[in-house]
Motif scaffolding. Structure first.
Motif, mmCIF file in Angstrom:
data_model
loop_
_atom_site.group_PDB
_atom_site.id
_atom_site.type_symbol
_atom_site.label_atom_id
_atom_site.label_comp_id
_atom_site.label_asym_id
_atom_site.label_seq_id
_atom_site.Cartn_x
_atom_site.Cartn_y
_atom_site.Cartn_z
ATOM 1 N N UNK A 276 0.838 -1.208 0.000
ATOM 2 C CA UNK A 276 0.000 0.000 0.000
ATOM 3 C C UNK A 276 0.871 1.254 0.000
ATOM 4 N N UNK A 277 1.987 1.210 0.711
ATOM 5 C CA UNK A 277 2.857 2.377 0.755
ATOM 6 C C UNK A 277 3.535 2.636 -0.590
ATOM 7 N N UNK A 278 3.754 1.597 -1.372
ATOM 8 C CA UNK A 278 4.254 1.828 -2.730
ATOM 9 C C UNK A 278 3.270 2.707 -3.493
ATOM 10 N N UNK A 279 1.990 2.355 -3.385
ATOM 11 C CA UNK A 279 0.946 3.132 -4.055
ATOM 12 C C UNK A 279 0.815 4.521 -3.437
ATOM 13 N N UNK A 280 0.989 4.593 -2.123
ATOM 14 C CA UNK A 280 0.883 5.882 -1.437
ATOM 15 C C UNK A 280 2.004 6.823 -1.853
ATOM 16 N N UNK A 281 3.181 6.284 -2.161
ATOM 17 C CA UNK A 281 4.279 7.128 -2.620
ATOM 18 C C UNK A 281 3.917 7.818 -3.946
ATOM 19 N N UNK A 285 3.065 12.086 -4.562
ATOM 20 C CA UNK A 285 3.618 12.899 -5.647
ATOM 21 C C UNK A 285 2.534 13.459 -6.553
ATOM 22 N N UNK A 286 1.419 12.740 -6.689
ATOM 23 C CA UNK A 286 0.311 13.218 -7.509
ATOM 24 C C UNK A 286 -0.429 14.385 -6.855
ATOM 25 N N UNK A 287 -0.492 14.408 -5.515
ATOM 26 C CA UNK A 287 -1.344 15.377 -4.816
ATOM 27 C C UNK A 287 -1.114 16.831 -5.222
ATOM 28 N N UNK A 355 -7.591 -8.098 -2.236
ATOM 29 C CA UNK A 355 -8.443 -6.914 -2.197
ATOM 30 C C UNK A 355 -7.719 -5.670 -2.667
ATOM 31 N N UNK A 356 -6.461 -5.518 -2.268
ATOM 32 C CA UNK A 356 -5.700 -4.327 -2.660
ATOM 33 C C UNK A 356 -5.395 -4.322 -4.155
ATOM 34 N N UNK A 357 -5.099 -5.486 -4.708
ATOM 35 C CA UNK A 357 -4.781 -5.569 -6.134
ATOM 36 C C UNK A 357 -5.962 -5.147 -7.000
ATOM 37 N N UNK A 358 -7.173 -5.457 -6.565
ATOM 38 C CA UNK A 358 -8.370 -5.110 -7.332
ATOM 39 C C UNK A 358 -8.493 -3.609 -7.584
ATOM 40 N N UNK A 359 -8.060 -2.810 -6.621
ATOM 41 C CA UNK A 359 -8.292 -1.362 -6.732
ATOM 42 C C UNK A 359 -6.990 -0.561 -6.769
ATOM 43 N N UNK A 360 -5.860 -1.237 -6.951
ATOM 44 C CA UNK A 360 -4.555 -0.595 -6.801
ATOM 45 C C UNK A 360 -4.354 0.611 -7.718
ATOM 46 N N UNK A 361 -4.872 0.559 -8.957
ATOM 47 C CA UNK A 361 -4.600 1.636 -9.915
ATOM 48 C C UNK A 361 -5.324 2.937 -9.567
ATOM 49 N N UNK A 362 -6.260 2.886 -8.596
ATOM 50 C CA UNK A 362 -6.948 4.111 -8.176
ATOM 51 C C UNK A 362 -6.464 4.626 -6.815
ATOM 52 N N UNK A 363 -5.644 3.851 -6.128
ATOM 53 C CA UNK A 363 -5.111 4.301 -4.837
ATOM 54 C C UNK A 363 -4.311 5.597 -4.964
ATOM 55 N N UNK A 364 -3.538 5.823 -6.055
ATOM 56 C CA UNK A 364 -2.822 7.102 -6.178
ATOM 57 C C UNK A 364 -3.723 8.328 -6.201
ATOM 58 N N UNK A 365 -5.031 8.128 -6.377
ATOM 59 C CA UNK A 365 -5.972 9.251 -6.398
ATOM 60 C C UNK A 365 -6.844 9.285 -5.140
ATOM 61 N N UNK A 366 -6.404 8.584 -4.114
ATOM 62 C CA UNK A 366 -7.236 8.425 -2.923
ATOM 63 C C UNK A 366 -7.477 9.731 -2.175
ATOM 64 N N UNK A 367 -6.634 10.739 -2.382
ATOM 65 C CA UNK A 367 -6.827 12.056 -1.764
ATOM 66 C C UNK A 367 -7.466 13.055 -2.722
ATOM 67 N N UNK A 417 -12.995 2.832 -2.783
ATOM 68 C CA UNK A 417 -12.722 3.277 -4.152
ATOM 69 C C UNK A 417 -14.020 3.552 -4.907
ATOM 70 N N UNK A 418 -15.014 2.709 -4.742
ATOM 71 C CA UNK A 418 -16.299 2.937 -5.398
ATOM 72 C C UNK A 418 -16.926 4.258 -4.945
ATOM 73 N N UNK A 419 -16.825 4.533 -3.645
ATOM 74 C CA UNK A 419 -17.358 5.789 -3.110
ATOM 75 C C UNK A 419 -16.625 6.986 -3.689
ATOM 76 N N UNK A 420 -15.302 6.899 -3.751
ATOM 77 C CA UNK A 420 -14.510 7.994 -4.325
ATOM 78 C C UNK A 420 -14.897 8.229 -5.781
ATOM 79 N N UNK A 421 -15.082 7.167 -6.547
ATOM 80 C CA UNK A 421 -15.426 7.297 -7.958
ATOM 81 C C UNK A 421 -16.782 7.974 -8.138
ATOM 82 N N UNK A 422 -17.734 7.637 -7.285
ATOM 83 C CA UNK A 422 -19.061 8.263 -7.361
ATOM 84 C C UNK A 422 -18.966 9.756 -7.090
ATOM 85 N N UNK A 423 -18.235 10.142 -6.034
ATOM 86 C CA UNK A 423 -18.100 11.560 -5.689
ATOM 87 C C UNK A 423 -17.304 12.332 -6.747
ATOM 88 N N UNK A 424 -16.246 11.708 -7.288
ATOM 89 C CA UNK A 424 -15.439 12.378 -8.308
ATOM 90 C C UNK A 424 -16.272 12.672 -9.549
#
Length: 441
Positions: A276-281, A285-287, A355-367, A417-424
């Motif tokens: 998860x921290x790999x994705x968080x890194x 940088x994206x933020x 579970x993490x692999x399923x949504x990993x490509x959207x974790x960089x946008x979690x904020x 991730x589903x909640x974030x996608x709906x709000x975005x």
């Protein structure tokens, strides 16, 4: 096929700041990962799974309490540092005001945790755990200020300094915990490491900011107090829920099961935290880029970030997940003594990584909701995450043991991730799954 990808990566590292920043951040993560692994192995080898459980419960409480202590001020600093990147005077007033507020919050939080030792001892049915949590109070007095300073560097995209500071903190914690574990000192002494690490980080951060002249005239402004607390209060629960969700499985096992079960599970969960921290890194940088792009309605940059995440993050995460599962099995089955019981954590590791692999490509946008100026919606997203985690875990823990806690966390990843996608899609007109912009509201 591999050779062109390597060539493209090397070219990007030489010429693109974002790639260079992510590389430094991943270097910091490598230190984090190694530190976490060393801490867990050293405590397990020199002590036992119960001692590992004590440390990890105290660490979980420390992380959750730290989010209350900083009160979301670091999110305000991150956004406003990026937003006012060209206005040094505004940043000077913004930073000093946040620093003063964070010092006051840290002292208050430390006092509360110190006095609450008996409550923790009862809650976890362990005086040792209560004492370990009490010792984290010193670290809490400094942690909020460090979060503010590091967020400031993040907002200005000073990612090399950000990475070095984070690595320095992890190395200090690792070294001190290892020394205590290998000594005859009680395991609860190990949690004094947080105070020493935070103090060293604070001194280094202040020296760097001063030497690089990253602030103009410092000044305390009541107007910034109001802005910080307005933004921070809306963001508080989001940060708190994020950290709670990353530790709630460990805390619930500590409450419902035993220190031994907590130690076994936390050893496996530590590896998932690493992925998860790999994705968080990447997210870190994206933020600041997202702040500026959304401010300027630069949707091309936004869509490009999403494309890069899907193309790179998913295959990397799959490889990491498969490699970790194989390595964990070999290590716990063939290297560690069987009486340590760590092999029992393998199913939980597989569930969490799945579970993490399923949504990993959207974790960089979690904020995303936070940096786009919607901290209240970010809080709702994280609330869904935590409620889902706790609900599934409460239902399944009695039936499946530690695997029930793992399922709760895995399901919560998807729900968040589903909640974030709906709000975005609603707030920004950005469909994260199709990567299209409907409007620029």
């Amino acid at each position: 096929m591999i050779r062109p990808l390597i060539a493209q990566a090397l070219h990007s590292l030489r010429h693109q700041k974002l790639s260079q920043d992510i590389a430094f951040s991943l270097g910091s993560f490598a230190v984090l990962a190694i530190s976490g692994i060393v801490i867990n192995i050293v405590i397990t080898v020199f002590r036992d799974a119960a001692a590992l459980g004590v440390f990890n419960i105290a660490y979980a409480v420390y992380i959750v309490a730290s989010q209350v202590a900083v009160w979301g001020l670091h999110y305000s600093v991150l956004r406003h540092a990026a937003y006012h990147a060209s206005d040094q005077e505004a940043r000077g007033h913004m930073l000093l005001t946040a620093a003063v507020c964070s010092i006051a919050m840290g002292l208050g939080a430390g006092a509360v945790v110190f006095q609450a030792e008996p409550l923790f001892a009862v809650a976890f049915n362990s005086e040792t755990t209560g004492a370990a949590i009490r010792n984290t109070a010193l670290g809490l007095t400094v942690f909020p200020l460090n979060k503010v300073l590091i967020a400031y560097l993040n907002g200005l995209r000073e990612m090399r300094a950000y990475a070095v500071l984070q690595a320095l903190r992890y190395l200090m914690i690792m070294a001190l915990v290892a020394l205590v574990a290998a000594s005859s000192l009680p395991i609860e002494v190990s949690t004094f490491c947080f105070f020493v690490a935070e103090l060293l980080t604070l001194v280094t951060a202040c020296l760097y900011i001063a030497s690089r002249r990253l602030v103009g005239t410092l000044g305390f402004r009541r107007s910034w107090v109001v802005r910080h607390y307005q933004f921070g209060t809306k963001a508080l629960a989001a940060g708190l829920f994020t950290e709670v969700n990353s530790r709630v499985d460990v805390l619930m096992i500590g409450i419902f099961l035993s220190d031994r079960a907590t130690g076994i599970y936390s050893f496996a969960a530590m590896l998932v935290d690493g992925v998860y921290h790999v994705l968080a890194m990447v997210r870190i940088n994206f933020n600041p880029i997202l702040v500026a792009a959304i401010r300027d309605r630069d949707w091309r940059t936004v869509l490009n970030l999403r494309r890069q995440a899907r193309r790179i993050v998913l295959p990397v995460t799959i490889v990491l997940a498969l490699g970790l599962i194989a390595t964990y099995y070999v290590f716990t089955a063939w290297v560690m003594p069987s009486e340590k019981g760590l092999l029992e954590g393998l199913p939980s590791l597989a569930i969490l990584l799945g579970g993490l692999t399923l949504i990993c490509f959207l974790v960089p946008f979690d904020n995303l909701l936070m940096v786009s100026g919607h901290p209240g919606y970010q809080t709702l997203q994280q609330l869904v995450l935590v409620v889902t985690n706790i609900t599934v875990a409460v239902l399944l823990l009695p039936l499946l043991g530690i695997e029930g806690a793992a399922l709760g966390t895995a399901v919560s990843y998807v729900a968040g991730v589903l909640t974030m996608a709906i709000f975005a899609n609603r707030l920004l007109g950005w469909n994260l799954f199709t990567n299209t912009i409907r409007s620029a509201e």
